[in-house]
Design a protein around this motif. Sequence first.
Motif: not given
Length: 149
Positions: A52-57, A103-125
């Motif tokens: 989680f933390w490398p993705i978040y950072n 738009e860049d911020l929105f795209s970044l957030r979207r990618k971040f959520i997608k990346d996290l979905q493979g690491v933690v549950s949707a509820k944790k996101i």
Amino acid sequence: MKTRFIYPLVFLLISSLSFAQDYKERREKVKALKVAFITEKLELTTEEAQKFWPIYNAFDEKQAELRHEKMRAILNRFKPGNVENLSEKEASALLIQMEKIEEDLFSLRRKFIKDLQGVVSAKKIIKLKKAEEDFNRELLKQMREKRKG
């Protein structure tokens, strides 16, 4: 760790931040407190935290860059007298620049959520968003209290 032990520790550390400390040092302390706060709120396992933390950072750093870029562009144009002196063409260009960053911020957030979905549950996101808001709210509260006292 139990919540009743972490909260007092976290907020004691926040309140102990001294104005005499240099900005970078304060920022690092706040970041460490944020990590502890989010880790506890999300109840991350050791394995989850390691992923989680490398993705978040990386997300947090890129988001800060984009916001800084946006603010710099806006503030440079909105110094006293600058708004009145903007041509319509310059104002349009500034709007386009601001929209692009959003738009860049929105795209970044979207990618971040997608990346996290493979690491933690949707509820944790979802819990992450709330934890970030709670941390920021508490940090602002501590800063206001420090100014008053």
